[in-house]
Write a protein that holds these residues in place. Sequence first.
Motif, short mmCIF file in Angstrom:
data_model
loop_
_atom_site.label_atom_id
_atom_site.label_comp_id
_atom_site.label_asym_id
_atom_site.label_seq_id
_atom_site.Cartn_x
_atom_site.Cartn_y
_atom_site.Cartn_z
N TRP A 194 0.86 -1.18 0.00
CA TRP A 194 0.00 0.00 0.00
C TRP A 194 0.90 1.24 0.00
CZ3 TRP A 194 -4.75 0.13 -1.34
CH2 TRP A 194 -5.52 1.27 -1.11
N VAL A 195 0.38 2.33 -0.57
CA VAL A 195 1.21 3.54 -0.69
C VAL A 195 0.70 4.60 0.28
CG1 VAL A 195 1.90 5.40 -2.24
CG2 VAL A 195 1.85 3.05 -3.06
N ASP A 196 1.66 5.27 0.91
CA ASP A 196 1.33 6.38 1.80
C ASP A 196 1.11 7.61 0.95
OD1 ASP A 196 1.17 8.30 3.65
OD2 ASP A 196 3.09 7.86 4.63
N SER A 197 -0.13 8.11 0.91
CA SER A 197 -0.44 9.17 -0.05
C SER A 197 0.22 10.50 0.30
CB SER A 197 -1.94 9.34 -0.20
OG SER A 197 -2.50 9.59 1.06
N ALA A 230 7.41 4.77 -1.84
CA ALA A 230 6.59 5.60 -0.95
C ALA A 230 5.58 4.73 -0.22
CB ALA A 230 5.88 6.67 -1.79
N TYR A 231 5.94 3.49 0.04
CA TYR A 231 5.00 2.54 0.63
C TYR A 231 4.66 2.91 2.06
CZ TYR A 231 6.26 -0.42 -3.32
OH TYR A 231 6.47 -0.91 -4.57
N ALA A 232 3.45 2.54 2.47
CA ALA A 232 3.00 2.81 3.83
C ALA A 232 3.67 1.85 4.80
CB ALA A 232 1.49 2.66 3.90
N LYS A 233 3.85 2.31 6.02
CA LYS A 233 4.56 1.47 6.98
C LYS A 233 3.85 1.36 8.31
CE LYS A 233 9.51 0.92 6.45
NZ LYS A 233 10.81 1.44 6.86
N THR A 234 2.59 1.80 8.36
CA THR A 234 1.87 1.74 9.62
C THR A 234 0.73 0.75 9.50
OG1 THR A 234 0.58 3.58 8.83
CG2 THR A 234 2.33 4.09 10.38
N TYR A 258 1.04 -4.37 3.14
CA TYR A 258 0.60 -4.86 1.84
C TYR A 258 -0.90 -4.65 1.62
CZ TYR A 258 5.16 -6.55 0.59
OH TYR A 258 6.47 -6.61 0.24
N SER A 259 -1.57 -4.15 2.65
CA SER A 259 -2.99 -3.84 2.43
C SER A 259 -3.43 -2.78 3.43
CB SER A 259 -3.86 -5.09 2.62
OG SER A 259 -4.01 -5.37 3.99
N LYS A 260 -4.63 -2.29 3.20
CA LYS A 260 -5.18 -1.34 4.16
C LYS A 260 -6.36 -2.06 4.81
CE LYS A 260 -7.58 2.39 3.11
NZ LYS A 260 -7.93 3.58 2.38
N ARG A 261 -6.23 -2.30 6.12
CA ARG A 261 -7.26 -3.08 6.78
C ARG A 261 -8.40 -2.16 7.22
NH1 ARG A 261 -5.83 -6.95 11.76
NH2 ARG A 261 -6.37 -5.14 13.02
N GLY A 262 -9.62 -2.57 6.98
CA GLY A 262 -10.76 -1.76 7.38
C GLY A 262 -11.83 -2.63 7.99
N GLY A 263 -12.92 -2.04 8.39
CA GLY A 263 -14.03 -2.80 8.94
C GLY A 263 -13.83 -3.10 10.41
N ALA A 264 -14.84 -3.76 10.98
CA ALA A 264 -14.81 -4.04 12.41
C ALA A 264 -14.07 -5.35 12.69
CB ALA A 264 -16.24 -4.12 12.94
N ALA A 265 -13.67 -5.54 13.94
CA ALA A 265 -12.96 -6.75 14.33
C ALA A 265 -13.82 -7.97 14.03
CB ALA A 265 -12.63 -6.69 15.82
N GLY A 266 -13.18 -9.02 13.52
CA GLY A 266 -13.92 -10.23 13.17
C GLY A 266 -14.41 -10.23 11.75
N ALA A 267 -14.62 -9.06 11.20
CA ALA A 267 -15.08 -8.98 9.80
C ALA A 267 -14.27 -7.91 9.07
CB ALA A 267 -16.56 -8.68 9.75
#
Lengths: 519, 368
Positions: A194-197, A230-234, A258-267
């Motif tokens: 993922w890239v840090d914009s 310029a990849y994201a590192k957090t 390698y991805s941006k995690r979203g949504g609630a825990a468990g899903a």
Amino acid sequence: MANNQFEKYSSIPQEKFAFAAQGTNIHDQKLDTKPIGYFRDAFNRFKKNKASLVAAIIILLLVVYAIIGPFCFDPAYQEAYKTEIMLKNFKELPPRLAFMKGTGIWDGSKVEELTRTQLYHYEGLTAELGHEVIVDVVGEHTVTDLFGNEKTLYDVRLDQYYKIGVITKTMTYADYKAIQDWQVENGIQVIFPWVDSTNCPIFTSVPDYWFKCDQRGNPVLDDEGNFIPAYAKTGKDDYNSTRLANDPANNGERGWDYSKRGGAAGAYNYTVRLSAYNYFIYKFGYEPSFAFGTDSSGYDIFSRLASGARFSFILAIIVSVINLTIGALYGAIEGYYGGVVDIAMERFSDILSGVPFTVVTVLFQLHLAAKVGVVGSLIFAFVLTGWIGMASRVRMQFYRFKNQEYVLAARTLGASDWRIIWKHIFPNSLGTIITGSILVIPGVIFSETSLSYLGIINLDSATMSSVGTMLSLGQKVMTSSPHVVLFPALFIALLEISFNLFGNGLRDAFNPSLRGSEE
Amino acid sequence: MYMFKYILKRIGLMLLTFMIIFTMCFVLVKLLPNRPADQFGKDKELIEMRREMLGYNKPIMEQYWIYLFGRTGYEIPLTDSNGNVQIDSTTGLPKTKMVFDESKIPEGVEGTKKTVGGIIRGYFGTSEALYLGRDVWEVFVEKVPYTVSLNLASILVSIPIGLALGIYAALKKNKWQDHVISTGVMIFVSVPSFIYAFLVQYLFYFKLGWFKPVVDATQGAFSWTFFSTAIPAILSMCFGTIAGFARYTRAELTEVLTSEFMLLARTKGLTKGQATLRHAMRNAMVPIFPMILGEFISIMSGSLIIENMFTIPGVGALYIGAIQAQPTPDYNFFMLLTGFYTFIGLAAGIVIDISYGIIDPRIRMGAR
């Protein structure tokens, strides 16, 4: 000389003559050669006509294409097309054959005029994905813009398949995990970090940008002229798969996300950057390579054209057979009985032939399409006026033969009308009938193509198309991707030429006295 | 005299055939579901009135009668809610409306008997989809010149070139010139015209950039602006026609050139040119001339495909537009154009047949 011989034989004494077969029955000597039938004779003549022979072979190839082509359509691709938005990225791809790679023709590449910034974009893409997006730089030239600034433009041959570059996609953990497993197994990287914009402002609109860049998309290069990632590192991304070679994580440090995690825990859902090309391989197991390219919706032209061709052929053959049957019956009765029957029937077909074909088609479409379907009503429309030509052809033949002596002989021997029509006269007009019904086929295909081109009939669906619809869709993108219209146009042109040549050859073969004349 | 009788007979038969086809089409069109009047927002009442005038609530055959000969009703002055007669602001005359049911005339109002509509009065209905509210015939008359001008240009270019190529090929029979022309003709006759249209568009519009990809029809159908922007369209129409003429001319002329009277002409001392021009061509023209005449008749109907591809506002485009109008096809346009196409087709057939007899005295039309 001749005179001498005459003198030599002029005085043969009578006793030298003897009866050849006195006392035995005189038989005609049996012919040594094989008897040649009507069709054999026609075929022999046909073989001598080289142009028609070539045309016949081309028709055969087109028919084989129409039969085999639709099976080349990967059902998985077709199925995925309905759900995967990402496949729309594969639209208007130029034709590519796998073994032509790098030759510049038929390899899915196209020369485009690029600014330096755009060139950086594709250089960056090459550096990240390892795909040779830029095949070669053909040339460069300087232009002056409206404000008097000079700028250099580059003519670059770009691989249009690799050019699709990176796409973003949000997926569930299961899908995300499946890709990761596949990556480990096959060693092909599909997911890229993922890239840090904040490092590349243009990133949010163009997911291709992975390097540090300024507002306009020009890269910020390091001292050696390389791109700076310029990849994201957090954040946390549950990524446990093949990593890029220069990923700091390979040295035990905090790695890239390698991805941006979203949504609630468990899903959780995971938004990732995917290499479209490699994702295609992951999805279908082979590299994208469309022999005739793809159309403006991303469909494979090769198989779609074949399905259209198959439909055209089947329709034409059905129409031809029905026309032949009706026409032969009608024409035979007209021609054989003549007189009042002929006049009445002729008047009927006269009236029918006055109805313009387009009107018939439209009315049938409006009335019948809901009940018997588009194809059914199309066949009705073709048959309604189509048989008239065949009938008049058969009628003419019957007028020619019905007063000949052999028909009189048959009648004298007590043959019924029905027998005389089908056993004695009909076989004589077979040549004309065969030629006629072959020549119906290109006509039907042409009409069907025109009607679907004009949009009067619409056969387009996910699984099949018609040549006319492909032409009209291709015309809309003719400027940017001429290949979309080229292949259907080429198909129809080749088909019409071959059928005409073939039909002419057939006519000459069956009826040598007509050779060289037209119509 | 038999010639005159023959022509009359043919025209009579043609009209009969035409009426049968037209009636059939009318019935078939009337059987189709039409758009309900209340789907039209503000024009609803107007459309209902117009439909009543056309007798939409009557049996189909009665509708057909009304369609052909109009409907008789009573003209009454139009009053507002206070009972005052409304005055048209532009003409200054009192507004009127038609009432077809005698019982619906309000009491105390004098109605004048009047017949309105009907094809015989030039009324083919009013468009309800494509050109909402416009008289169908008016729109049609606007479109015809574009089709005629386009086709006329294409034919005027095609005939001389086609004939010349055909004559040349016939004179050079079986030499390389003939083979080149015949091959070209074969290709151009077979390939559908829209394929050249693609080629022409691609070349002239995009590759060479000689023309703007828009046909400018604002200056009228016979203006230079229209012609100059429609050149690609004219060109795409030409190829097929040229090839057709060339093929036909070549076939006819080769047949005539081998006849005995040509030998006689040469024997009596004519040069090859004289013999070809005065004897061979005149005989070869017997079947070619009707063909040219037929082409001239059918310039009215034009080409559906070319008009659509090059967005020419002609009859063909109108026809396709009427069929594809939403939510239902524009039936009034459809009926008018059906009649038009049928008529042109039948008329072309008759003219071709009769012209045989006129240009070649050896053919005695209608004689037994």
